[in-house]
Design a protein around this motif. Structure first.
Motif, PDB file in Angstrom:
ATOM      1  N   GLN A 138      45.489  33.214  34.492  1.00 30.93           N
ATOM      2  CA  GLN A 138      46.875  33.370  34.056  1.00 30.93           C
ATOM      3  C   GLN A 138      47.577  32.032  34.095  1.00 30.93           C
ATOM      4  O   GLN A 138      47.141  31.120  34.750  1.00 30.93           O
TER       5      GLN A 138
ATOM      6  N   PHE B 114      46.087  45.233  53.702  1.00 33.60           N
ATOM      7  CA  PHE B 114      46.026  45.083  52.252  1.00 33.60           C
ATOM      8  C   PHE B 114      46.796  43.839  51.850  1.00 33.60           C
ATOM      9  O   PHE B 114      47.977  43.713  52.151  1.00 33.60           O
ATOM     10  N   THR B 115      46.102  42.922  51.165  1.00 30.11           N
ATOM     11  CA  THR B 115      46.738  41.686  50.704  1.00 30.11           C
ATOM     12  C   THR B 115      46.797  41.687  49.193  1.00 30.11           C
ATOM     13  O   THR B 115      45.866  42.131  48.531  1.00 30.11           O
ATOM     14  N   ASP B 116      47.870  41.151  48.661  1.00 36.33           N
ATOM     15  CA  ASP B 116      47.986  41.010  47.206  1.00 36.33           C
ATOM     16  C   ASP B 116      47.364  39.679  46.807  1.00 36.33           C
ATOM     17  O   ASP B 116      47.840  38.629  47.211  1.00 36.33           O
ATOM     18  N   ILE B 117      46.285  39.724  46.010  1.00 36.19           N
ATOM     19  CA  ILE B 117      45.580  38.478  45.705  1.00 36.19           C
ATOM     20  C   ILE B 117      46.023  37.871  44.387  1.00 36.19           C
ATOM     21  O   ILE B 117      45.329  37.040  43.837  1.00 36.19           O
ATOM     22  N   THR B 118      47.155  38.278  43.839  1.00 34.38           N
ATOM     23  CA  THR B 118      47.596  37.691  42.576  1.00 34.38           C
ATOM     24  C   THR B 118      47.770  36.200  42.757  1.00 34.38           C
ATOM     25  O   THR B 118      48.464  35.759  43.655  1.00 34.38           O
ATOM     26  N   PHE B 119      47.151  35.425  41.880  1.00 35.37           N
ATOM     27  CA  PHE B 119      47.090  33.985  42.085  1.00 35.37           C
ATOM     28  C   PHE B 119      48.453  33.318  41.936  1.00 35.37           C
ATOM     29  O   PHE B 119      48.748  32.316  42.564  1.00 35.37           O
TER      30      PHE B 119
ATOM     31  N   LEU C 168      38.730  42.569  40.748  1.00 37.96           N
ATOM     32  CA  LEU C 168      40.134  42.813  41.065  1.00 37.96           C
ATOM     33  C   LEU C 168      40.427  42.757  42.552  1.00 37.96           C
ATOM     34  O   LEU C 168      41.550  42.983  42.958  1.00 37.96           O
TER      35      LEU C 168
ATOM     36  N   PHE D 298      43.757  43.207  46.978  1.00 39.00           N
ATOM     37  CA  PHE D 298      43.951  43.793  45.658  1.00 39.00           C
ATOM     38  C   PHE D 298      44.732  42.817  44.798  1.00 39.00           C
ATOM     39  O   PHE D 298      45.725  42.285  45.244  1.00 39.00           O
ATOM     40  N   ASN D 299      44.288  42.679  43.534  1.00 41.72           N
ATOM     41  CA  ASN D 299      45.076  41.892  42.586  1.00 41.72           C
ATOM     42  C   ASN D 299      45.930  42.887  41.818  1.00 41.72           C
ATOM     43  O   ASN D 299      45.567  43.339  40.727  1.00 41.72           O
ATOM     44  N   TYR D 300      47.096  43.252  42.384  1.00 43.44           N
ATOM     45  CA  TYR D 300      47.885  44.356  41.827  1.00 43.44           C
ATOM     46  C   TYR D 300      48.253  44.136  40.367  1.00 43.44           C
ATOM     47  O   TYR D 300      48.264  45.083  39.578  1.00 43.44           O
ATOM     48  N   ASP D 301      48.522  42.865  40.039  1.00 43.09           N
ATOM     49  CA  ASP D 301      48.934  42.562  38.664  1.00 43.09           C
ATOM     50  C   ASP D 301      47.878  43.013  37.675  1.00 43.09           C
ATOM     51  O   ASP D 301      48.168  43.713  36.706  1.00 43.09           O
ATOM     52  N   ARG D 302      46.605  42.624  37.954  1.00 40.74           N
ATOM     53  CA  ARG D 302      45.532  42.964  37.020  1.00 40.74           C
ATOM     54  C   ARG D 302      45.178  44.444  37.098  1.00 40.74           C
ATOM     55  O   ARG D 302      44.762  45.025  36.105  1.00 40.74           O
TER      56      ARG D 302
END
Lengths: 374, 128
Positions: free
Chosen positions: A18, A145-150, B49, B66-70
Motif C-alpha cells: 500500500q 490481537f495486534t493490528d498489523i496494517t503497515f 493477512l 491481523f491485518n484488519y485493513d486487508r
C-alpha cells in the motif's frame, strides 16, 4: 510464458503493497534519532496558575537557547565510535576544500546534536472494551490481537487482549511496546529491557563516566514518554548534578535535556558556576534568560523585566534572588568587570586548562577561585 | 459464454480466509491467509493477512496478528472465513462472538465441574 508468470507474480505482490502514509509522528517513532516536534501535551499545562504562559521544551526560543548552550565541539561529536577495524583513508585537499569539508562536518554535527524529546510521562491505559463473562473458562492463556496494517502509526495501532475471564481490554503500554517490537522490529531494541538499566548497573556506568552511552542506549530501547526512559534520565542527571560533571555531556545531544531538567527544578547554581569557571559568559547569560522564560513569575524574572537588564546585570539579579552560591557568582562577575574591555563575549571553544593559563597571563593574579570554598 | 467461462482459470471456486499450518514437529504455527478454496492448505496463497501462534509464550499470551485493513477488503470481495478464523476474529472483537466459542466455554465449565465433583467423591471415598 515464464515471463508472463513472473510478471503476474510481480503484479500480485505489488497489489499487497500500500502507499505508506508516514506522518511526522510515525517518522519520529520509526527513525533512529527522534527529532523535536511540538508536543501536544504540556508538562505543567500551557498556562500556569496565574494564567501566564510558561515556556515549554519544544518552543523555538527555548530550543535555540539550548542548542547554543550545548555548543558544537567537533572533536567531541565525531569521537571515534567502536566499529569494525578498517585501514584509515587519507585525502589530499586544498585549503578551500578543507574548509568546505569542515563546514559540511559542522552541518552533520548539528544534525547529530538534535535533542531527543522531553515529553510528559504517559498515563497508563486501562480501557475495557467488553466484559463477556459467558466466555469464562474458555482458555487458560490470554489472546493478544495486534493490528498489523503497515500504514498505521504505532501510536494508533489497535492492540487488544482477551483475558481467560472473557474480558476484552486494551493492552497496557508495556505490552504495546513489546508487541510492536515483535511485529515491527526496530534495530537495536530488545523485547525485554537489558540488565544495564538496573539501578546497580547504571551506577557502575555512571561511576565510569559513561553517561552518554547509557543515554543513547536508553533512547533506542525505550519510548520517550515511558517511565523507564524518564527514570534512567533522572538518575543520570541527578548523578551529574551531584558530582558537578557537566563537561561529560557538554557537546552531546543530552545537554539540552540536562539543562531543561535543572532549570525546571530551579537547581541552576552548579551549572552556572561551572560555566563561569570555564569562561562561558555567553552561555551563562543564555541560561539565566532561559530560567526567566521558564519561571516568568519568579523574583529574578520580574526584576529583570522591570530593569530591562542585559549582560552582567542579569547575572547580578540572578545571584541576588535565586542562587545559593551567590558569593562565588558575585566574585566571578567582579573579576570580569575588573578585566574591563578584555572580555571576549563569544564563548571560547578551548579546553579549561588553556583558558586558565590564558587568564593568568593576561589578568595577572586574578585566577579563578575555587567555588567549593563558598 | 461457454468458451470464455472455460478459459477462466478458477471457475466455481471462491476465496477463503483460513489458517495455513507451518512450524515444526510438536510446534504448530498458523498463518492467516487469503487463498483460493481449491488450493492446498499450505500452498500458494493470494495474500497473508496475519498469523496465530497457538502455544502461549512466557507471559502466557497467545499472539495473534491481523491485518484488519486487508481482511476488510477480502471480506468485501466475498471471501469466506473458516470456523477457527471466525472464532479468533470474534474473540478479537472484529466479528461478533462465534456461537461455538460460547458453547465450548459452557462445555468446558461443565466438564471442569463434573471433574471437581468426581475428585471430591474420590477424596470422600478415600477418607471413609
Amino acid at each position: 510464458m515464464a515471463a508472463l508468470r513472473v510478471a503476474r507474480g510481480l503484479f500480485r505482490s505489488c497489489r499487497g503493497v500500500q502507499s505508506v502514509d508516514y506522518d511526522a509522528r510515525a517518522l519520529f517513532l520509526g527513525a533512529r534519532r527522534p527529532v523535536c516536534t511540538s508536543s501536544s501535551d504540556d508538562i505543567s499545562g500551557c498556562e500556569g496558575a496565574d494564567g501566564v504562559r510558561k515556556a515549554q521544551f519544544a518552543d523555538a526560543e527555548v530550543q535555540e537557547i539550548l542548542t547554543r548552550i550545548t555548543g558544537l565541539d567537533l572533536e567531541r561529536v565525531f569521537k571515534p565510535i567502536k566499529r569494525e577495524l578498517k585501514p584509515p583513508k587519507y585525502k589530499l585537499m586544498t585549503d578551500a576544500q578543507l574548509e568546505e569539508a569542515v563546514l559540511r562536518a559542522r552541518e552533520q554535527a548539528g544534525k547529530l546534536l538534535k535533542m531527543p524529546l522531553v515529553v510528559p510521562e504517559r498515563q497508563p491505559i486501562d480501557d475495557v472494551l467488553a466484559e463477556d463473562t459467558i466466555l469464562e473458562g474458555m482458555d487458560t492463556a490470554k489472546h493478544v490481537f495486534t493490528d498489523i496494517t503497515f500504514s498505521t502509526p504505532h501510536r494508533e495501532r489497535f492492540i487488544v487482549v482477551r483475558e481467560p475471564s472473557g474480558m476484552l481490554r486494551k493492552a497496557t503500554w508495556e505490552e504495546r511496546d513489546r508487541l510492536i517490537q515483535v511485529y515491527f522490529p526496530k534495530e537495536g531494541r530488545k523485547l525485554t529491557a537489558p540488565p544495564i538499566f538496573n539501578e546497580e548497573n547504571l551506577k557502575v556506568m555512571f561511576r565510569q563516566d559513561r553517561h552518554e552511552e547509557v543515554l543513547n542506549h536508553c533512547l533506542v530501547q525505550f519510548e520517550p514518554d515511558s517511565a523507564d526512559f524518564k527514570k534512567v534520565h533522572t538518575l543520570a542527571f541527578e548523578h551529574l548534578e551531584q558530582e558537578a560533571k557537566y563537561e561529560v555531556l557538554r557537546s552531546t545531544r543530552f545537554f539540552g535535556p540536562l539543562v531543561w531538567y535543572l532549570v525546571t527544578r530551579r537547581r541552576v547554581d552548579g551549572l552556572l558556576t561551572d560555566m563561569l569557571q570555564r569562561d562561558r559568559l555567553q552561555d551563562a547569560l543564555s541560561l539565566v534568560r532561559l530560567f526567566n522564560l521558564v519561571h516568568p513569575q519568579s523574583d529574578c524574572a520580574l526584576q529583570a523585566v522591570q530593569q530591562q537588564a542585559t549582560g552582567l546585570d542579569l547575572l547580578k539579579i540572578f545571584a541576588d534572588c535565586e542562587s545559593q552560591k551567590s558569593g562565588f557568582i558575585k566574585l566571578a562577575l567582579q573579576t570580569y568587570e575588573h578585566s574591563g574591555t578584555d572580555i571576549v563575549l563569544t564563548a571560547p571553544q578551548s579546553k579549561p586548562g588553556i583558558s586558565a593559563q590564558h587568564l593568568q597571563t593576561t589578568h595577572g593574579e586574578l585566577g579563578i577561585p575555587d567555588y567549593r570554598s563558598f | 459464454w461457454l468458451p470464455s467461462l472455460l478459459l477462466k482459470k478458477y471457475h466455481g471456486g471462491h476465496v477463503v480466509i483460513r489458517m495455513a499450518l507451518g512450524g515444526a514437529t510438536n510446534r504448530p504455527f498458523y498463518r492467516i491467509v487469503a487463498a483460493y478454496n481449491k488450493r492446498s492448505r499450505d500452498g500458494k496463497c493470494i495474500e497473508q493477512l496475519g498469523s496465530y501462534d497457538p502455544l502461549p509464550n512466557i507471559y502466557n499470551e497467545k499472539l495473534v496478528g491481523f491485518n484488519y485493513d486487508r481482511i476488510k477488503y477480502w471480506m468485501g470481495c466475498g471471501a469466506h472465513p473458516t470456523k477457527p478464523v471466525a472464532k479468533l476474529l470474534g474473540l478479537a472483537g472484529f466479528f461478533p462472538l462465534h456461537p461455538m466459542t460460547v458453547t465450548e466455554a459452557e462445555r468446558r465449565r461443565k466438564a471442569a465441574l463434573t471433574e471437581s465433583k468426581a475428585e471430591n467423591l474420590s477424596i470422600v471415598t478415600l477418607c471413609l
